[in-house]
Each structure stands twice: as C-alpha cells, then as structure tokens.
Design an enzyme around this catalytic site. Sequence first.
Site, PDB file in Angstrom:
ATOM      1  N   GLY A   1     -50.474  37.539 -53.996  1.00 18.94           N
ATOM      2  CA  GLY A   1     -51.633  38.196 -54.563  1.00 18.94           C
ATOM      3  C   GLY A   1     -52.483  37.378 -55.506  1.00 18.94           C
ATOM      4  O   GLY A   1     -53.569  37.825 -55.897  1.00 18.94           O
TER       5      GLY A   1
ATOM      6  N   GLU B   1     -44.495  34.977 -52.725  1.00 20.36           N
ATOM      7  CA  GLU B   1     -45.101  35.096 -51.388  1.00 20.36           C
ATOM      8  C   GLU B   1     -46.608  34.858 -51.448  1.00 20.36           C
ATOM      9  O   GLU B   1     -47.398  35.735 -51.105  1.00 20.36           O
ATOM     10  CB  GLU B   1     -44.845  36.501 -50.819  1.00 20.36           C
ATOM     11  CG  GLU B   1     -43.388  36.887 -50.736  1.00 20.36           C
ATOM     12  CD  GLU B   1     -43.196  38.366 -50.403  1.00 20.36           C
ATOM     13  OE1 GLU B   1     -44.149  39.159 -50.539  1.00 20.36           O
ATOM     14  OE2 GLU B   1     -42.083  38.714 -50.012  1.00 20.36           O
ATOM     15  N   PRO B   2     -47.020  33.681 -51.892  1.00 18.24           N
ATOM     16  CA  PRO B   2     -48.460  33.437 -51.969  1.00 18.24           C
ATOM     17  C   PRO B   2     -49.039  33.160 -50.585  1.00 18.24           C
ATOM     18  O   PRO B   2     -48.438  32.457 -49.776  1.00 18.24           O
ATOM     19  CB  PRO B   2     -48.548  32.182 -52.838  1.00 18.24           C
ATOM     20  CG  PRO B   2     -47.272  31.449 -52.552  1.00 18.24           C
ATOM     21  CD  PRO B   2     -46.229  32.509 -52.283  1.00 18.24           C
TER      22      PRO B   2
ATOM     23  N   ARG C   1     -53.173  33.712 -49.834  1.00 16.56           N
ATOM     24  CA  ARG C   1     -54.538  33.294 -50.130  1.00 16.56           C
ATOM     25  C   ARG C   1     -54.600  32.103 -51.099  1.00 16.56           C
ATOM     26  O   ARG C   1     -55.384  31.176 -50.899  1.00 16.56           O
ATOM     27  CB  ARG C   1     -55.285  34.479 -50.748  1.00 16.56           C
ATOM     28  CG  ARG C   1     -56.776  34.261 -50.944  1.00 16.56           C
ATOM     29  CD  ARG C   1     -57.369  35.414 -51.768  1.00 16.56           C
ATOM     30  NE  ARG C   1     -56.939  36.715 -51.325  1.00 16.56           N
ATOM     31  CZ  ARG C   1     -57.557  37.441 -50.396  1.00 16.56           C
ATOM     32  NH1 ARG C   1     -58.649  36.981 -49.834  1.00 16.56           N
ATOM     33  NH2 ARG C   1     -57.098  38.621 -50.049  1.00 16.56           N
TER      34      ARG C   1
ATOM     35  N   TYR D   1     -64.393  43.716 -45.977  1.00 16.23           N
ATOM     36  CA  TYR D   1     -64.082  43.891 -47.407  1.00 16.23           C
ATOM     37  C   TYR D   1     -65.305  43.706 -48.299  1.00 16.23           C
ATOM     38  O   TYR D   1     -65.148  43.556 -49.514  1.00 16.23           O
ATOM     39  CB  TYR D   1     -63.051  42.855 -47.864  1.00 16.23           C
ATOM     40  CG  TYR D   1     -61.772  42.760 -47.070  1.00 16.23           C
ATOM     41  CD1 TYR D   1     -60.906  43.838 -46.966  1.00 16.23           C
ATOM     42  CD2 TYR D   1     -61.416  41.557 -46.472  1.00 16.23           C
ATOM     43  CE1 TYR D   1     -59.715  43.715 -46.266  1.00 16.23           C
ATOM     44  CE2 TYR D   1     -60.218  41.429 -45.784  1.00 16.23           C
ATOM     45  CZ  TYR D   1     -59.373  42.513 -45.677  1.00 16.23           C
ATOM     46  OH  TYR D   1     -58.207  42.383 -45.003  1.00 16.23           O
TER      47      TYR D   1
ATOM     48  N   CYS E   1     -73.352  41.963 -31.712  1.00 16.06           N
ATOM     49  CA  CYS E   1     -74.186  43.166 -31.644  1.00 16.06           C
ATOM     50  C   CYS E   1     -73.650  44.254 -32.562  1.00 16.06           C
ATOM     51  O   CYS E   1     -73.165  45.298 -32.112  1.00 16.06           O
ATOM     52  CB  CYS E   1     -74.263  43.645 -30.205  1.00 16.06           C
ATOM     53  SG  CYS E   1     -74.871  42.344 -29.136  1.00 16.06           S
ATOM     54  N   GLU E   2     -73.691  44.006 -33.851  1.00 20.70           N
ATOM     55  CA  GLU E   2     -73.262  44.948 -34.890  1.00 20.70           C
ATOM     56  C   GLU E   2     -74.097  44.627 -36.127  1.00 20.70           C
ATOM     57  O   GLU E   2     -74.212  43.454 -36.501  1.00 20.70           O
ATOM     58  CB  GLU E   2     -71.787  44.703 -35.291  1.00 20.70           C
ATOM     59  CG  GLU E   2     -70.773  44.863 -34.203  1.00 20.70           C
ATOM     60  CD  GLU E   2     -70.291  46.298 -34.025  1.00 20.70           C
ATOM     61  OE1 GLU E   2     -70.603  47.156 -34.872  1.00 20.70           O
ATOM     62  OE2 GLU E   2     -69.603  46.530 -33.017  1.00 20.70           O
TER      63      GLU E   2
ATOM     64  N   TYR F   1     -57.171  34.555 -44.301  1.00 18.60           N
ATOM     65  CA  TYR F   1     -57.632  35.811 -43.702  1.00 18.60           C
ATOM     66  C   TYR F   1     -58.968  35.604 -42.986  1.00 18.60           C
ATOM     67  O   TYR F   1     -59.842  36.459 -43.023  1.00 18.60           O
ATOM     68  CB  TYR F   1     -57.726  36.914 -44.768  1.00 18.60           C
ATOM     69  CG  TYR F   1     -56.410  37.095 -45.495  1.00 18.60           C
ATOM     70  CD1 TYR F   1     -55.312  37.625 -44.833  1.00 18.60           C
ATOM     71  CD2 TYR F   1     -56.250  36.683 -46.815  1.00 18.60           C
ATOM     72  CE1 TYR F   1     -54.092  37.746 -45.469  1.00 18.60           C
ATOM     73  CE2 TYR F   1     -55.024  36.813 -47.458  1.00 18.60           C
ATOM     74  CZ  TYR F   1     -53.951  37.344 -46.772  1.00 18.60           C
ATOM     75  OH  TYR F   1     -52.737  37.459 -47.398  1.00 18.60           O
TER      76      TYR F   1
HETATM   77  C1  PLP Z   1     -50.300  39.973 -47.769  1.00 17.79           C
HETATM   78  C2  PLP Z   1     -49.016  39.861 -48.468  1.00 17.79           C
HETATM   79  C3  PLP Z   1     -48.749  38.735 -49.264  1.00 17.79           C
HETATM   80  C4  PLP Z   1     -49.764  37.655 -49.514  1.00 17.79           C
HETATM   81  O1  PLP Z   1     -50.832  38.093 -50.268  1.00 17.79           O
HETATM   82  P1  PLP Z   1     -51.896  37.039 -50.838  1.00 17.79           P
HETATM   83  O2  PLP Z   1     -52.855  37.862 -51.576  1.00 17.79           O
HETATM   84  O3  PLP Z   1     -52.497  36.358 -49.671  1.00 17.79           O
HETATM   85  O4  PLP Z   1     -51.144  36.101 -51.707  1.00 17.79           O
HETATM   86  C5  PLP Z   1     -47.516  38.631 -49.839  1.00 17.79           C
HETATM   87  N1  PLP Z   1     -46.566  39.592 -49.666  1.00 17.79           N
HETATM   88  C6  PLP Z   1     -46.797  40.683 -48.922  1.00 17.79           C
HETATM   89  C7  PLP Z   1     -45.719  41.693 -48.769  1.00 17.79           C
HETATM   90  C8  PLP Z   1     -48.018  40.867 -48.312  1.00 17.79           C
HETATM   91  O5  PLP Z   1     -48.255  41.962 -47.578  1.00 17.79           O
END
Ligand code: PLP
Length: 427
Positions: free
Chosen positions: A242, A276-277, A279, A319, A347-348, A376
């Site tokens: 996140g 879990e990075p 982005r 988004y 075409c949108e 993404y």
């Molecule tokens: C999407 C997701 C992430 C990665 O999120 P980022 O914002 O890209 O870092 C990590 N863990 C889980 C469970 C996710 O669904």
Amino acid sequence: MPWFAYRNGVLCAEAVPLDHIAAEVGTPAYVYSTAALTDRYRSLADAFAGMPVLIAYAMKANSNLAVLRHFGALGAGADVVSGGELQLALKAGIAPGKIIFAGVGKTRDEMALALKAGNTGIAQFNVESEPELQALSEVAAGLGLRAPVAIRINPDIDAKTHKKITTGKAENKFGISYRRAQAVYAEAAALPGINITGVHVHIGSQLTDLTPYEETFQRVAELVTALRIAGHDIRRVDLGGGLGIRYNDETPPDPRAYAELVRKHIAPLGCEIALEPGRYLVGNAGLLLTRVTYVKSADKKTFLILDAGMNDLVRPAMYEAYHGVVPVKAPESGAEIAPVDIVGPVCETGDTFAEDRPMPPVDQGDLLAILSAGAYSSAMASTYNARPLAPEVMVHGDRFAITRRRPSIEDMTALETLPAWLSEAKA
Ligand SMILES: *Cc1c(COP(=O)(O)O)cnc(C)c1O
C-alpha cells in the site's frame, strides 16, 4: 525521476533515448527501467535492515516475467492472488518458500497447486474468511498436509485513499473483523489441515499518510499479544502493501519512516515480518510510450488523440487517476503552455488520459510519455476494440530488450475456433 530524464533534448530511459525504442518496437509500448526497479527494492530493503523481513512483491502490480525475475534475483519473494500468478512466480524462479498466497476467492484447485508447489509448498496462505479456512483445511488434509496460515484481519481503519482501493474498512469485502479474530483463530487451531503461522493485514493502496499504518500496526501488535496468550504460535506478521508513490503532487512517505513504525510497534514481537509492496516497487519505474495520431481542434477544446488507449492503461478511466504526460522531444524553453485533452482511440468517452492538461505545443506524429505507468497499467490491460496488448521493454543502462512482444492478429485469435456448422458453411 532520475531514470527518465532529457538528454540532448530527448527523453531517455536510463541511457536509451525513447525515440530509439519507438523506432524499433513501435507504439504504444511500455518501458521499464531496471535501475529504477533496483533502486526501489533496495531503498525498502535498506530501510528494514536489521529486521527479519521478507519482501513479497505484490506481483499483481506488474507480472512481466522479466520484472519478476529481476526482483527475485534481488531477494524478493512474491505475493500472489491467483493460481496463474503462483505459476508465473515459480516460472520466474521465485522459491515457493518465499511465496504468499492472498485473495478472497481462492479455489480448491488453486489451494492444491500452492500446497504442492516445489516439494515444500508455499510459505503462507492469507485466509480471508471462515468458509475459506474450512476449504483449505479439507484440501490440505486430503493431501496429508497442513497449510501454513495467516488470517487476514480487517482492522476497520480508513486508509484515506481512493474508495476503490480501500480495503481495511469494516464494509470492505476483505479479511475478518478484528473483533472476531480470537474466535476464528480458535477455530483454525482445531482444524486438521491448518497450521497457524501468523497474522495478516492490508488496508489499501496508494497510502500517502502514515497515520493509518501506525493505527493498524498498534492494533496488530495488541492482537498478536492476545493470540499468544490464547496459545497460538504467531511467528510471522504480514503487514501488506500500500505504500504510495508520487503521480502528481503527492508527498508519499519515506520508506524509512514507514520502517521506523514497524521497528517501534511490530519488531518487539520478535516475529518474521512480511511486506507486500506492489506499486511502490514498480509504479515510477515504468512509462507508456505513445504517439500522437491526430491533433483535433474542436469548438471549445484541443484534443491530442493518441495511439494508446484505456485498454492499455485503464487507471484514469477506472480510478480517475492522474498520470503525468510529457513530450519525448524536450519542449523549447519559453514554449507556450496551453490546456489540451489527451485521449485514446477507443470508442468510449471514458477513454481520456487527461482533461484540460497544460501542455507545450504538440504536433501530429510526436511521441509522448505517460509517466508512472509501471504499476496496475500493463497488468490491467485488455484487448478491447481488438487492440493488441502493448509490448513491454526493459532498459538496462544503454541496452534494452523486448520482454513481451506485440501480439499478431494470429496470436490474438489463436484460442478461437469456429463451430463446425459455421466452418462447414460455404460462403
Ligand atoms: C494489492 C495488494 C497489495 C499491493 O498493494 P500496493 O498498493 O500495490 O502496494 C498487497 N497485498 C494485498 C493483499 C493486496 O491485495
């Protein structure tokens, strides 16, 4: 972004001028900087130095095999959300023991695949519901195994990000309410196919404020302490991803400040820490290279119509996301800046990258770069309007390589067959 800068009047990825890539690969095309990927990974790993950390790259952000391979070589594991991603991670050489499986809807087939990966199975399943826990226990027990499990806790904390990428509020579909955590851990401990290893949280994406993280970490630390008192052996705390990046004028947190919060609230628990990075590692390491097909002057507006569309990069349509757009040829100093709408050919009406965006003069045929398109972006592309997926290119110093080529029409129809009654009919 030092990895994408003007040299001799041309925007370059590292030492490669983007017009060279366009000439060789065509447009639209995704371009990634290896140095950027490395820099981002190292900045995070360095911030966590001294803590036992597994950086499990959230590969849904960008699952190009070369990107995975590069992170794997740097020491990363992978956070996967489907059987397909699991197989890609293994194909890229990431050890099963560094793979974490997340997602609200894992099927039994996917569970079995992950339990059997390598000879050891994956590091951890992040379980999101009680029915999933039951299913996983049955699948594992059926194979004579125990699945290593962290339960995803929904801490009911507002990540203060876009509503479509908020995941840690009580009304979101993700995780188990932290008030019910004790009951669900007790249930898990009693199941024959489950081996509790940890706790998981992930509150959302593109966080630019550390406060929601701090509140979450406090909540997680309290929960781990309580779970241990109840007799559960909590060995790993998975803090999710996140971390935000700069698209426009955001001031995303420094990874060192983020790591300090972990050091303060989580490290004292003495667990392995998983991150879990997604982005953060790839977002600013890529751009979408595109050519202006037409400049159309309408009554009230000027439109730059690109050869890239929402099928290539859906974030603005999905988004309302901002992406910087810059010309590949450096604008002359003092060039007049005027607002234009930057749109794709699909075409949108939603196929719009930017409205009233101040831009220097741009002509038909000019190359543009849509910035911050490493995460993404390609991963969410489609072939809507029968548009081939944009190829992906990786730059390394003064070299570049096509890591996914542009599909031909034969590639695009390779999975289709006509039913006998149509193929027999003579025109
Ligand atoms: C999407 C997701 C992430 C990665 O999120 P980022 O914002 O890209 O870092 C990590 N863990 C889980 C469970 C996710 O669904």
